[in-house]
Design a protein around this motif. Structure first.
Motif, PDB file in Angstrom:
ATOM      1  N   SER A  67       2.915   4.173   9.109  1.00  0.00           N
ATOM      2  CA  SER A  67       2.978   5.214   8.077  1.00  0.00           C
ATOM      3  C   SER A  67       4.439   5.601   7.850  1.00  0.00           C
ATOM      4  N   LEU A  68       4.777   5.841   6.604  1.00  0.00           N
ATOM      5  CA  LEU A  68       6.110   6.328   6.271  1.00  0.00           C
ATOM      6  C   LEU A  68       6.177   7.833   6.537  1.00  0.00           C
ATOM      7  N   ALA A  69       7.363   8.335   6.854  1.00  0.00           N
ATOM      8  CA  ALA A  69       7.557   9.777   7.069  1.00  0.00           C
ATOM      9  C   ALA A  69       9.003  10.120   6.747  1.00  0.00           C
TER      10      ALA A  69
ATOM     11  N   LEU B   3       0.813  -1.218   0.000  1.00  0.00           N
ATOM     12  CA  LEU B   3       0.000   0.000   0.000  1.00  0.00           C
ATOM     13  C   LEU B   3       0.848   1.272   0.000  1.00  0.00           C
ATOM     14  N   ARG B   4       2.160   1.131   0.109  1.00  0.00           N
ATOM     15  CA  ARG B   4       3.023   2.320   0.075  1.00  0.00           C
ATOM     16  C   ARG B   4       4.029   2.210  -1.073  1.00  0.00           C
ATOM     17  N   ASP B   5       5.033   1.350  -0.953  1.00  0.00           N
ATOM     18  CA  ASP B   5       6.006   1.240  -2.051  1.00  0.00           C
ATOM     19  C   ASP B   5       5.315   0.645  -3.284  1.00  0.00           C
ATOM     20  N   GLY B   6       4.406  -0.321  -3.045  1.00  0.00           N
ATOM     21  CA  GLY B   6       3.662  -0.934  -4.153  1.00  0.00           C
ATOM     22  C   GLY B   6       2.848   0.101  -4.894  1.00  0.00           C
TER      23      GLY B   6
ATOM     24  N   ILE C 182       5.645   4.269  13.371  1.00  0.00           N
ATOM     25  CA  ILE C 182       6.100   5.332  12.458  1.00  0.00           C
ATOM     26  C   ILE C 182       7.426   4.869  11.856  1.00  0.00           C
ATOM     27  N   HIS C 183       7.502   4.998  10.548  1.00  0.00           N
ATOM     28  CA  HIS C 183       8.702   4.585   9.801  1.00  0.00           C
ATOM     29  C   HIS C 183       9.316   5.848   9.196  1.00  0.00           C
ATOM     30  N   THR C 184      10.397   6.301   9.788  1.00  0.00           N
ATOM     31  CA  THR C 184      11.014   7.530   9.281  1.00  0.00           C
ATOM     32  C   THR C 184      12.315   7.199   8.551  1.00  0.00           C
ATOM     33  N   PHE C 185      12.632   7.996   7.531  1.00  0.00           N
ATOM     34  CA  PHE C 185      13.829   7.674   6.748  1.00  0.00           C
ATOM     35  C   PHE C 185      14.556   8.934   6.290  1.00  0.00           C
ATOM     36  N   ILE C 186      15.843   8.754   6.066  1.00  0.00           N
ATOM     37  CA  ILE C 186      16.643   9.805   5.428  1.00  0.00           C
ATOM     38  C   ILE C 186      17.756   9.116   4.644  1.00  0.00           C
TER      39      ILE C 186
ATOM     40  N   PHE D 143      13.558   3.129  11.685  1.00  0.00           N
ATOM     41  CA  PHE D 143      14.394   4.095  10.956  1.00  0.00           C
ATOM     42  C   PHE D 143      15.029   3.409   9.749  1.00  0.00           C
ATOM     43  N   SER D 144      14.938   4.075   8.587  1.00  0.00           N
ATOM     44  CA  SER D 144      15.572   3.541   7.370  1.00  0.00           C
ATOM     45  C   SER D 144      16.659   4.471   6.879  1.00  0.00           C
ATOM     46  N   ALA D 145      17.779   3.881   6.508  1.00  0.00           N
ATOM     47  CA  ALA D 145      18.875   4.630   5.895  1.00  0.00           C
ATOM     48  C   ALA D 145      18.732   4.453   4.382  1.00  0.00           C
ATOM     49  N   GLU D 146      18.009   5.395   3.764  1.00  0.00           N
ATOM     50  CA  GLU D 146      17.726   5.236   2.327  1.00  0.00           C
ATOM     51  C   GLU D 146      19.024   5.149   1.525  1.00  0.00           C
ATOM     52  N   ASP D 147      19.015   4.280   0.528  1.00  0.00           N
ATOM     53  CA  ASP D 147      20.192   4.015  -0.321  1.00  0.00           C
ATOM     54  C   ASP D 147      21.363   3.466   0.503  1.00  0.00           C
ATOM     55  N   ALA D 148      21.013   2.672   1.523  1.00  0.00           N
ATOM     56  CA  ALA D 148      22.066   2.057   2.358  1.00  0.00           C
ATOM     57  C   ALA D 148      23.045   1.256   1.506  1.00  0.00           C
TER      58      ALA D 148
ATOM     59  N   LEU E  47      15.631  -1.244  12.661  1.00  0.00           N
ATOM     60  CA  LEU E  47      16.559  -0.557  11.753  1.00  0.00           C
ATOM     61  C   LEU E  47      16.456  -1.204  10.386  1.00  0.00           C
ATOM     62  N   ASN E  48      16.063  -0.398   9.409  1.00  0.00           N
ATOM     63  CA  ASN E  48      15.855  -0.934   8.070  1.00  0.00           C
ATOM     64  C   ASN E  48      17.011  -0.547   7.155  1.00  0.00           C
ATOM     65  N   VAL E  49      17.492  -1.534   6.418  1.00  0.00           N
ATOM     66  CA  VAL E  49      18.643  -1.332   5.529  1.00  0.00           C
ATOM     67  C   VAL E  49      18.130  -1.532   4.095  1.00  0.00           C
ATOM     68  N   PRO E  50      17.845  -0.450   3.377  1.00  0.00           N
ATOM     69  CA  PRO E  50      17.272  -0.621   2.039  1.00  0.00           C
ATOM     70  C   PRO E  50      18.317  -0.685   0.916  1.00  0.00           C
ATOM     71  N   ASP E  51      18.044  -1.584  -0.022  1.00  0.00           N
ATOM     72  CA  ASP E  51      18.739  -1.529  -1.300  1.00  0.00           C
ATOM     73  C   ASP E  51      17.771  -0.779  -2.222  1.00  0.00           C
ATOM     74  N   THR E  52      17.807   0.530  -2.088  1.00  0.00           N
ATOM     75  CA  THR E  52      16.826   1.405  -2.741  1.00  0.00           C
ATOM     76  C   THR E  52      16.846   1.282  -4.252  1.00  0.00           C
ATOM     77  N   VAL E  53      18.029   1.019  -4.811  1.00  0.00           N
ATOM     78  CA  VAL E  53      18.160   1.018  -6.274  1.00  0.00           C
ATOM     79  C   VAL E  53      18.348  -0.390  -6.859  1.00  0.00           C
TER      80      VAL E  53
ATOM     81  N   THR F  64      15.336  -5.786   6.202  1.00  0.00           N
ATOM     82  CA  THR F  64      15.869  -5.644   4.842  1.00  0.00           C
ATOM     83  C   THR F  64      14.760  -5.196   3.897  1.00  0.00           C
ATOM     84  N   HIS F  65      15.114  -4.312   2.963  1.00  0.00           N
ATOM     85  CA  HIS F  65      14.127  -3.745   2.031  1.00  0.00           C
ATOM     86  C   HIS F  65      14.821  -3.696   0.668  1.00  0.00           C
ATOM     87  N   CYS F  66      14.455  -4.614  -0.219  1.00  0.00           N
ATOM     88  CA  CYS F  66      15.216  -4.732  -1.465  1.00  0.00           C
ATOM     89  C   CYS F  66      14.356  -4.465  -2.691  1.00  0.00           C
ATOM     90  N   HIS F  67      14.936  -3.722  -3.621  1.00  0.00           N
ATOM     91  CA  HIS F  67      14.276  -3.503  -4.914  1.00  0.00           C
ATOM     92  C   HIS F  67      14.850  -4.467  -5.948  1.00  0.00           C
ATOM     93  N   ASN F  68      14.106  -4.599  -7.046  1.00  0.00           N
ATOM     94  CA  ASN F  68      14.321  -5.743  -7.938  1.00  0.00           C
ATOM     95  C   ASN F  68      14.955  -5.376  -9.280  1.00  0.00           C
TER      96      ASN F  68
END
Ligand code: KIV
Ligand code: ZN
Length: 511
Positions: free
Chosen positions: A72-74, A12-15, A96-100, A138-143, A166-172, A201-205
């Motif tokens: 909710s993302l913020a 409902l958010r990234d999708g 609350i899911h906050t990221f930078i 907390f997410s570190a975007e583009d970790a 602590l969320n570690v995203p593979d944003t790209v 973990t938060h991975c893009h494809n």
């Protein structure tokens, strides 16, 4: 002992950030209810600061969902965090899911902030979030492209500030399983108090590696996977929930954790998301594709007949295939209809809604012998479609096609209380029907997508049509179902026009 692996669904958010996949509040509510039934631990319901509509949808979901945590993302700004905090207020369990962003390329070119200020802002955001809830992610975007020492530093600080996940995203979508696993191993070894928080973990494809990377993270200590139904998501999508969950379940010999997912709900959830978003599932998609359990070659068929496990590592029924029940037919009564809706977890709003759905059921039973669960789901969707205020209503229509002549269509619409009729020719009966509608509506919209799926099998199956229209940078999906696909197409087109007319369209959810 096996650990719990938290399944965090962000359909409902990234999708929703997939082009054209934006959903109305009612559609989001239906998906959220189904995600809860599926057993998802955390539902990321949206991005509250993106629009008042987003905030309202999160708030409504927070009111009705009981078992799953609603999140909710913020961005790491006071306005965003407070919008998220207000939106999740009614939730029994709220997050609350906050990221930078933390990579040099993002900090320098996008944020234009010095690393020291990024750390300070992250810490501040976690403090603001803790004013609303103890459950702060907390997410570190583009970790994936962030410096390891910097990640250790920022994660250390946000734990101190009160972050619990602590969320570690593979944003790209850049990583590879061996590298992603190693990143988790190092982070967990180097960050003080790493054992007091959940690593996610938060991975893009983008390289087709999202599920594999997520599983590598799990093998190296991650205990939350962020994923979406059918792998829906920004660009090439996110890790697919069904792939991650079934890999964990099927390879119990490898993984030391388990999920709380009711896997028999996977296929119904996949179908619901596909029909609402208009994103079809490719037939050879693992787990949820129509051919995922079909054996075509004679050698395979022979093997499976002799011993199923020769070619099958999972059972189709364990993921919800073949659960189609022939629920009712023409002679079924209201009580049976209501009972089956309840079993399917479908909640209708009051007696009038049940009566209207039952009337549509009787109508359908006249055209079709066997009514399956999927037909009932479509009936309910149709009810929601009807709730969109109907500026344009289909009164009657006819379409004719014959070899050697141009297909023609006639439609009669009720437009704001007045009947209007138009005829048109087209490349096919659907094209002619849309042209006839446009001869009345003059909507100025652009048709971005037209797709038809049969709801069940057989030539008497209902066709479910999605029409995606754009106008002035806005995009809406319209749905329609009928045993006649030209009528289903007209319904879908009018549903999209009505959404545009009613202002239900949303801007792209990504700010
Ligand atoms: O891909 C990403 O980095 C995100 C974050 C907001 C978690 O979606
Ligand atoms: Zn993402």
């Amino acid at each position: 002992m096996t650990d719990k692996l938290i399944i965090f669904d962000t359909t409902l958010r990234d999708g929703e950030q997939s082009p054209g996949a934006s959903m109305t509040k009612e559609e989001k509510l239906r998906i959220a209810r189904q995600l809860e039934k599926l057993g998802v631990d955390v539902i990321e319901a949206g991005f509250a600061a993106a629009s008042p509509g987003d905030a309202d949808a999160i708030h409504s979901i927070a009111k009705v969902i009981e078992r799953s945590t609603v999140c909710s993302l913020a961005r790491a700004s006071e306005k965003d965090v407070r919008a998220a905090g207000e939106a999740i207020k009614p939730a029994k369990h709220g997050r609350i899911h906050t990221f930078i962003a933390t990579s040099p390329i993002h900090m320098q070119h996008k944020l234009r902030m010095a690393p020291v200020d990024v750390v300070a802002r992250a810490v501040q955001a976690v403090h603001w979030a803790r004013e609303y809830t103890d459950d702060v992610e907390f997410s570190a975007e583009d970790a994936v492209r962030s410096d390891m020492d910097f990640l250790v530093r920022i994660f250390t600080e946000v734990i101190r500030a009160g972050a619990t996940t602590l969320n570690v995203p593979d944003t790209v979508g850049y990583s590879l399983p061996v590298l992603w696993g190693e990143r988790f191993k190092q982070l967990i070894a180097r960050v003080p108090n790493a054992d007091k928080v959940i690593w996610s973990t938060h991975c893009h494809n983008d390289l087709g590696m999202a599920s594999a990377n997520s599983l590598a993270a799990v093998m190296n200590g991650a205990r939350q996977v962020e994923c979406t139904i059918n792998g829906l998501g920004e660009r090439a999508g996110n890790a697919a929930l069904e792939e991650v969950v079934m890999a964990i379940k099927t390879r119990r010999d490898i993984f030391t954790c388990d999920t709380g997912i009711d896997t028999t709900q996977i296929v119904p959830t996949s179908k619901l998301v596909s029909s609402i978003t208009g994103y079809p599932v490719q037939p050879n998609k693992s787990i949820v594709g129509a051919n995922a359990f079909a054996h075509e070659s004679g050698i395979h068929q022979d093997g499976v007949l002799k011993h199923r496990q020769t070619y099958e590592i999972m059972r189709a029924e364990d993921v919800g295939w073949g659960a189609n029940k022939m629920v009712m037919g023409k002679h079924s009564g209201r009580a049976a209809f209501r009972a089956r809706l309840q079993e399917l977890g479908i909640v209708l709003d009051g007696e009038a809604a049940v009566n209207a759905a039952f009337a549509r059921f009787k109508d359908l039973a006249d055209k079709k012998h066997e009514i399956f669960d999927e037909d009932l789901q479509a009936l309910v969707s149709e009810g929601e479609v009807a709730q969109v205020s109907e500026h344009y209503r289909l009164v009657a229509m006819g379409a004719h096609s014959e070899t050697g002549s141009s297909p023609v269509a006639r439609v009669v619409l009720n437009v704001g209380g007045k009947e209007q009729q138009a005829d048109a020719q087209g490349g096919g009966p659907v094209d002619a029907t849309f042209k006839a509608i446009e001869a009345i509506a003059h909507s100025g919209t652009e048709l971005l997508l037209y797709s038809v799926n049969n709801i069940t099998s057989g030539t008497d199956a209902q066709g479910e049509v999605t029409v995606r229209l754009a106008k002035g940078g806005r995009v809406v999906n319209g749905q329609g179902a009928d045993t006649d696909i030209v009528v289903a197409s007209a319904k879908a087109y009018l549903n999209a026009l009505n959404k545009i007319q009613a202002g239900l369209q949303r801007s792209h959810p990504q700010l």
